[in-house]
Design an enzyme around this catalytic site. Sequence first.
Site, short mmCIF file in Angstrom:
data_model
loop_
_atom_site.label_atom_id
_atom_site.label_comp_id
_atom_site.label_asym_id
_atom_site.label_seq_id
_atom_site.Cartn_x
_atom_site.Cartn_y
_atom_site.Cartn_z
N GLU A 157 0.80 -1.24 0.00
CA GLU A 157 0.00 0.00 0.00
C GLU A 157 0.83 1.29 0.00
O GLU A 157 0.62 2.18 0.82
CB GLU A 157 -0.96 -0.01 1.20
CG GLU A 157 -1.89 -1.20 1.18
CD GLU A 157 -2.75 -1.34 2.45
OE1 GLU A 157 -2.61 -0.51 3.36
OE2 GLU A 157 -3.57 -2.28 2.50
N GLU A 267 -6.37 -10.43 -1.16
CA GLU A 267 -7.24 -10.16 0.00
C GLU A 267 -8.68 -10.03 -0.48
O GLU A 267 -9.32 -8.99 -0.31
CB GLU A 267 -6.80 -8.87 0.70
CG GLU A 267 -5.34 -8.87 1.12
CD GLU A 267 -4.91 -7.63 1.89
OE1 GLU A 267 -5.77 -6.83 2.31
OE2 GLU A 267 -3.69 -7.47 2.08
O1 9MR Z 1 -7.66 -7.85 8.66
C1 9MR Z 1 -6.77 -6.95 9.28
C2 9MR Z 1 -7.45 -6.35 10.50
O2 9MR Z 1 -7.68 -7.35 11.47
C3 9MR Z 1 -6.58 -5.24 11.09
O3 9MR Z 1 -7.27 -4.61 12.15
C4 9MR Z 1 -6.24 -4.22 10.00
C5 9MR Z 1 -5.36 -3.12 10.54
O4 9MR Z 1 -4.97 -2.27 9.52
O5 9MR Z 1 -5.58 -4.89 8.93
C6 9MR Z 1 -6.42 -5.82 8.32
O6 9MR Z 1 -5.83 -6.34 7.16
C7 9MR Z 1 -5.50 -5.38 6.15
C8 9MR Z 1 -4.28 -5.89 5.44
O7 9MR Z 1 -3.25 -6.12 6.35
C9 9MR Z 1 -3.82 -4.93 4.36
N1 9MR Z 1 -4.89 -4.59 3.46
C10 9MR Z 1 -6.16 -4.19 4.06
C11 9MR Z 1 -6.60 -5.22 5.09
C12 9MR Z 1 -7.95 -4.84 5.68
O8 9MR Z 1 -7.84 -3.66 6.39
#
Ligand code: 9MR
Length: 348
Positions: A157, A267
């Site tokens: 990102e 994802e």
């Molecule tokens: O699923 C993840 C969630 O439990 C966390 O709170 C969050 C914090 O930023 O990150 C989520 O996963 C993310 C992933 O690492 C990167 N792309 C977006 C995902 C959804 O937010």
Amino acid sequence: MKDALQCPSLFKAYENYFRIGAAVNGRMPADPAYDALICRHFSSITADNQMKPMFVMDHKATLAGGDPLHAAVRFDWVDSLLSYAREKGIAVRYHTLAWHNQTPRWFFAKDWSDAEDAEPASKETMLTRLENYILDVMNHVNTAFPGLVYTWDVVNEAIEPDQGAPGLYRTRSPWYMACGEDFLPAAFRAARKGQAPGQTLCYNDYNAFDPVKRDAIIDLLKKLQAENLVDTMGMQGHYVMNNMDISLCEAASRAYAALGLNLQVTELDIHCNSGSDEAQQKLAQLYGDYFAMLRKLKDEGVRIEAVTFWGVTDADSWLTGFRRETSYPLLFSREKKAKPAYDAVMNM
Ligand code: 9MR
């Protein structure tokens, strides 16, 4: 709806196309129902959180170590999931090495201070810390669990059109603030040093279907490719049912593949705020069309390595919290039943 454990395996159905993965949390391996579901349907797992920098970097040990260029690391969280994957014979995609989020702020401070107003470390220091961190993680994983990880999210990102910098970089990222865009090639150079044979290095981002963001990502990928630093484009694929445009997904997939890169959907979920039959049928239609598009690309020779869902059942999805409304975005219901979306993905 049928019990998900009575249904044919998703990953076996896709064996000739690509791996089918799921994001898993730290509690699932010890939960017999989740364990069974994961083993039946998925040939790849990703940690939803526990391999991110904040779960690996160790503040206390870093302060005690007293080395301004080397953060201390701990691997208990990483190892617990990797041990599970090895025991079950499931491959792993490692998420993630360099990210603006879920990386402790003290990592960016000159003296490792956790104070909000701490003096930032210099660019040179941060580039060295970055390389040290990446090599520590990759060396550990590749030594302790050889052959298990097949791909690394090296940078996650880094492009954000809304923040508008030249190249559309995410300017509010602590990485960008410390190093400008130079942290990107630096991270990939370190990962090239640390990778084991057969592993691919991935740039991962969301809204990668959006034409403006896509073109900015392509500029970045070309720069990385000029130094042979990147192998795979990871399109996260967090979609919303009411505005998902599969033709844009296809166009972007083709554009990334045309660079000569492998592709992953990393994802996948499609936000849907209703569990009604009508809404779930509409979701199924979208999933069916989306997977048909992916199979078509694969048949045409696009190198799709894996498609990973962001969660196992609707109960695990981050979307309910993020959207502030109950979400029903995946193939398996909260009751671990196979939804119409599962049937649509299996209908090939
Ligand atoms: O699923 C993840 C969630 O439990 C966390 O709170 C969050 C914090 O930023 O990150 C989520 O996963 C993310 C992933 O690492 C990167 N792309 C977006 C995902 C959804 O937010």
